[in-house]
Design a protein around this motif. Structure first.
Motif, mmCIF file in Angstrom:
data_model
loop_
_atom_site.group_PDB
_atom_site.id
_atom_site.type_symbol
_atom_site.label_atom_id
_atom_site.label_comp_id
_atom_site.label_asym_id
_atom_site.label_seq_id
_atom_site.Cartn_x
_atom_site.Cartn_y
_atom_site.Cartn_z
ATOM 1 N N ASN A 49 -0.960 -17.087 -1.362
ATOM 2 C CA ASN A 49 -0.124 -17.038 0.002
ATOM 3 C C ASN A 49 0.104 -15.494 0.546
ATOM 4 O O ASN A 49 0.457 -14.773 -0.112
ATOM 5 C CB ASN A 49 1.305 -17.390 -0.621
ATOM 6 N N ALA A 50 -0.577 -15.453 1.614
ATOM 7 C CA ALA A 50 -0.755 -14.162 2.262
ATOM 8 C C ALA A 50 0.813 -13.658 2.965
ATOM 9 O O ALA A 50 0.988 -12.409 2.910
ATOM 10 C CB ALA A 50 -1.487 -14.314 3.653
ATOM 11 N N ILE A 51 1.685 -14.777 3.079
ATOM 12 C CA ILE A 51 2.873 -14.186 3.552
ATOM 13 C C ILE A 51 3.681 -13.593 2.389
ATOM 14 O O ILE A 51 4.233 -12.324 2.307
ATOM 15 C CB ILE A 51 3.856 -15.021 4.108
ATOM 16 N N GLU A 52 3.424 -14.252 0.900
ATOM 17 C CA GLU A 52 4.085 -13.473 -0.087
ATOM 18 C C GLU A 52 3.390 -12.206 -0.447
ATOM 19 O O GLU A 52 4.014 -11.250 -0.833
ATOM 20 C CB GLU A 52 3.987 -14.371 -1.058
ATOM 21 N N GLY A 53 2.179 -12.287 -0.152
ATOM 22 C CA GLY A 53 1.516 -10.864 -0.257
ATOM 23 C C GLY A 53 1.949 -9.841 0.674
ATOM 24 O O GLY A 53 2.223 -8.584 0.175
ATOM 25 N N ALA A 54 2.292 -9.927 1.911
ATOM 26 C CA ALA A 54 3.073 -9.111 2.717
ATOM 27 C C ALA A 54 4.300 -8.845 2.341
ATOM 28 O O ALA A 54 4.695 -7.478 2.368
ATOM 29 C CB ALA A 54 3.308 -9.882 4.303
ATOM 30 N N PHE A 55 5.072 -9.656 1.572
ATOM 31 C CA PHE A 55 6.156 -9.227 1.080
ATOM 32 C C PHE A 55 6.064 -8.206 -0.036
ATOM 33 O O PHE A 55 6.828 -7.074 -0.350
ATOM 34 C CB PHE A 55 7.123 -10.391 0.553
ATOM 35 N N SER A 56 5.182 -8.387 -0.733
ATOM 36 C CA SER A 56 4.754 -7.445 -1.909
ATOM 37 C C SER A 56 4.373 -6.188 -1.158
ATOM 38 O O SER A 56 4.602 -5.110 -1.885
ATOM 39 C CB SER A 56 3.659 -7.821 -2.777
ATOM 40 N N LEU A 57 3.609 -6.165 -0.130
ATOM 41 C CA LEU A 57 3.283 -4.787 0.334
ATOM 42 C C LEU A 57 4.502 -4.123 1.175
ATOM 43 O O LEU A 57 4.561 -2.697 0.879
ATOM 44 C CB LEU A 57 2.369 -5.326 1.491
ATOM 45 N N PHE A 58 5.351 -4.656 1.605
ATOM 46 C CA PHE A 58 6.597 -4.107 2.148
ATOM 47 C C PHE A 58 7.341 -3.641 1.018
ATOM 48 O O PHE A 58 8.038 -2.690 1.335
ATOM 49 C CB PHE A 58 7.345 -5.126 2.988
ATOM 50 N N ALA A 59 7.503 -4.364 -0.171
ATOM 51 C CA ALA A 59 8.138 -3.754 -1.047
ATOM 52 C C ALA A 59 7.612 -2.367 -1.700
ATOM 53 O O ALA A 59 8.489 -1.456 -2.179
ATOM 54 C CB ALA A 59 8.254 -4.788 -2.201
ATOM 55 N N ALA A 60 6.406 -2.221 -1.595
ATOM 56 C CA ALA A 60 5.761 -1.083 -1.864
ATOM 57 C C ALA A 60 6.264 -0.068 -1.014
ATOM 58 O O ALA A 60 6.554 1.195 -1.345
ATOM 59 C CB ALA A 60 4.368 -1.238 -1.959
ATOM 60 N N LEU A 61 6.305 -0.222 0.402
ATOM 61 C CA LEU A 61 6.733 0.538 1.313
ATOM 62 C C LEU A 61 8.230 0.820 1.055
ATOM 63 O O LEU A 61 8.606 2.113 1.204
ATOM 64 C CB LEU A 61 6.561 0.219 2.631
ATOM 65 N N LYS A 62 8.941 0.150 0.539
ATOM 66 C CA LYS A 62 10.159 0.468 0.353
ATOM 67 C C LYS A 62 10.504 1.365 -0.962
ATOM 68 O O LYS A 62 11.459 2.254 -0.697
ATOM 69 C CB LYS A 62 11.178 -0.831 -0.156
ATOM 70 N N VAL A 63 9.586 1.352 -1.764
ATOM 71 C CA VAL A 63 9.467 2.481 -2.883
ATOM 72 C C VAL A 63 9.093 3.808 -2.211
ATOM 73 O O VAL A 63 9.907 4.952 -2.563
ATOM 74 C CB VAL A 63 8.461 2.281 -3.810
ATOM 75 N N LEU A 64 8.282 3.977 -1.150
ATOM 76 C CA LEU A 64 8.285 4.993 -0.285
ATOM 77 C C LEU A 64 9.343 5.536 0.464
ATOM 78 O O LEU A 64 9.496 6.725 0.338
ATOM 79 C CB LEU A 64 6.907 4.686 0.538
ATOM 80 N N GLU A 65 10.031 4.617 0.817
ATOM 81 C CA GLU A 65 11.152 4.933 1.578
ATOM 82 C C GLU A 65 12.211 5.703 0.678
ATOM 83 O O GLU A 65 12.928 6.728 0.960
ATOM 84 C CB GLU A 65 11.988 3.588 2.091
ATOM 85 N N GLU A 66 12.354 5.043 -0.468
ATOM 86 C CA GLU A 66 13.233 5.927 -1.588
ATOM 87 C C GLU A 66 12.812 7.090 -1.665
ATOM 88 O O GLU A 66 13.487 8.285 -1.990
ATOM 89 C CB GLU A 66 13.372 4.767 -2.663
ATOM 90 N N LYS A 67 11.337 7.376 -1.862
ATOM 91 C CA LYS A 67 11.056 8.862 -2.012
ATOM 92 C C LYS A 67 11.336 9.697 -0.890
ATOM 93 O O LYS A 67 11.788 10.825 -1.278
ATOM 94 C CB LYS A 67 9.453 8.628 -2.232
ATOM 95 N N TYR A 68 10.995 9.165 0.189
ATOM 96 C CA TYR A 68 11.511 10.031 1.481
ATOM 97 C C TYR A 68 13.001 10.422 1.402
ATOM 98 O O TYR A 68 13.330 11.357 1.740
ATOM 99 C CB TYR A 68 11.188 9.339 2.483
#
Length: 99
Positions: free
Chosen positions: A6-25
């Motif tokens: 499911n590509a939408i579920e994949g997009a959520f996983s990708l955005f979750a990875a971006l949220k980890v970067l947000e925490e780093k920032y």
């Protein structure tokens, strides 16, 4: 994506990875002095997601748009590199294709 994923579920996983970067920032060691004392000044917002043709079909592709905050004085090229690297690393882990 691979067959049946499911590509939408994949997009959520990708955005979750971006949220980890947000925490780093937002880590105190990375924080711009102007924002001292502000708990979470840099935010990434998933503002738009689209795909799917029918509620009962598994979407094979997905597109999302996000607003990415960053500190004054940071070069946009560096932020783009961080975003692209984060998305590519996560997509490789999940076996997702990016366009």
């Amino acid at each position: 994506t691979s067959a049946g994923s499911n590509a939408i579920e994949g997009a959520f996983s990708l955005f979750a990875a971006l949220k980890v970067l947000e925490e780093k920032y937002n880590e105190p060691s990375n924080r711009h002095a102007v924002y001292e004392g502000i708990d979470h000044p840099v935010n990434f917002n998933l503002g738009k997601i689209e795909e799917g043709n029918w509620a009962s079909s598994v979407p094979s592709s997905c597109r999302f748009e996000a607003r990415v905050g960053f500190w004054p004085g940071i070069k946009i090229e560096d932020v783009k590199r961080d975003i692209e690297s984060t998305l590519n690393d996560e997509a490789n882990k999940l076996g997702l294709g990016l366009e």
